[in-house]
Design a protein around this motif. Structure first.
Motif, short mmCIF file in Angstrom:
data_model
loop_
_atom_site.label_atom_id
_atom_site.label_comp_id
_atom_site.label_asym_id
_atom_site.label_seq_id
_atom_site.Cartn_x
_atom_site.Cartn_y
_atom_site.Cartn_z
N HIS A 84 21.61 49.08 41.54
CA HIS A 84 21.97 48.42 40.29
C HIS A 84 23.42 48.75 39.97
O HIS A 84 23.83 49.90 40.05
N VAL A 85 24.19 47.72 39.63
CA VAL A 85 25.59 47.89 39.21
C VAL A 85 25.81 47.09 37.93
O VAL A 85 25.00 46.22 37.59
N SER A 86 26.90 47.37 37.26
CA SER A 86 27.19 46.66 36.02
C SER A 86 27.34 45.16 36.27
O SER A 86 27.95 44.73 37.24
N ALA A 87 26.79 44.41 35.34
CA ALA A 87 26.89 42.95 35.41
C ALA A 87 27.98 42.41 34.50
O ALA A 87 28.06 41.22 34.25
N GLY A 88 28.83 43.31 33.99
CA GLY A 88 29.98 42.86 33.21
C GLY A 88 29.91 43.09 31.73
O GLY A 88 30.80 42.68 31.00
N ARG A 89 28.87 43.76 31.28
CA ARG A 89 28.73 44.09 29.87
C ARG A 89 27.99 45.41 29.78
O ARG A 89 27.08 45.67 30.57
N ARG A 90 28.35 46.25 28.84
CA ARG A 90 27.68 47.54 28.68
C ARG A 90 26.18 47.33 28.53
O ARG A 90 25.73 46.53 27.71
N GLY A 91 25.41 48.05 29.35
CA GLY A 91 23.95 47.97 29.28
C GLY A 91 23.34 46.84 30.09
O GLY A 91 22.12 46.74 30.19
N LEU A 92 24.15 45.98 30.69
CA LEU A 92 23.64 44.88 31.49
C LEU A 92 23.86 45.20 32.96
O LEU A 92 25.00 45.44 33.38
N GLU A 93 22.77 45.24 33.72
CA GLU A 93 22.84 45.61 35.13
C GLU A 93 22.37 44.45 36.00
O GLU A 93 21.56 43.63 35.59
N ILE A 94 22.87 44.44 37.24
CA ILE A 94 22.41 43.47 38.24
C ILE A 94 21.90 44.27 39.43
O ILE A 94 22.47 45.30 39.79
N GLU A 95 20.83 43.80 40.03
CA GLU A 95 20.24 44.45 41.20
C GLU A 95 20.56 43.63 42.43
O GLU A 95 20.34 42.41 42.44
N LEU A 96 21.09 44.29 43.45
CA LEU A 96 21.39 43.60 44.70
C LEU A 96 21.43 44.60 45.85
O LEU A 96 21.53 45.81 45.64
N ALA A 97 21.37 44.09 47.05
CA ALA A 97 21.42 44.94 48.24
C ALA A 97 22.85 45.45 48.42
O ALA A 97 23.81 44.70 48.19
N PRO A 98 23.00 46.71 48.85
CA PRO A 98 24.35 47.24 49.08
C PRO A 98 25.17 46.37 50.04
O PRO A 98 26.36 46.16 49.82
N ALA A 99 24.53 45.85 51.08
CA ALA A 99 25.25 45.00 52.03
C ALA A 99 25.76 43.74 51.36
O ALA A 99 26.87 43.27 51.65
N ASP A 100 24.98 43.18 50.44
CA ASP A 100 25.42 41.98 49.71
C ASP A 100 26.60 42.32 48.79
O ASP A 100 27.55 41.54 48.69
N LEU A 101 26.53 43.48 48.13
CA LEU A 101 27.64 43.90 47.27
C LEU A 101 28.92 44.04 48.08
O LEU A 101 29.99 43.57 47.67
N LEU A 102 28.82 44.65 49.25
CA LEU A 102 30.01 44.81 50.10
C LEU A 102 30.53 43.46 50.58
O LEU A 102 31.74 43.24 50.61
#
Length: 116
Positions: A84-102
């Motif tokens: 999970h990483v920030s989705a652009g607002r405090r308290g809002l997270e996005i879930e994705l695969a590390p490979a996709d993030l890279l």
């Protein structure tokens, strides 16, 4: 508050390496190891980070930045199917695969976390 496994939640920090801004993504339970980034690495000025990324401090996302910065993801993320990483607002997270993030950030994995 979100009920997420803290080991899979990563924070997005902006560092200054010899005058160049870089995004560093590390587990929330760890600190950024500035020495792993380079001898002249320091945390970026928050106002500069906000102007450059287009996000407010505490809600900076590695995705959709105004200007895409070089990105480093702590290698511990690679041990998880998703993170999970920030989705652009405090308290809002996005879930994705590390490979996709890279792939989306053009980033790379490196040992950049300092465990408390």
């Amino acid at each position: 508050k979100l009920g997420l496994d803290p080991a899979r939640v990563f924070k997005t920090l902006v560092a200054d390496i010899d005058g160049a801004l870089t995004v560093a993504i590390v587990p929330v339970e760890a600190q950024l190891d500035l020495r792993a980034l380079g001898k002249r690495a320091s945390m970026a000025d928050p106002k500069l980070a906000e102007r450059t990324t287009g996000y407010v401090t505490g809600g900076i996302s590695p995705l959709g930045q105004r200007k895409q910065l070089p990105t480093l993801l702590d290698e511990s993320a690679l041990g998880f199917e998703t993170i999970h990483v920030s989705a652009g607002r405090r308290g809002l997270e996005i879930e994705l695969a590390p490979a996709d993030l890279l792939a989306l950030t053009g980033g790379r994995a490196a040992a950049i976390a300092a465990w408390r």
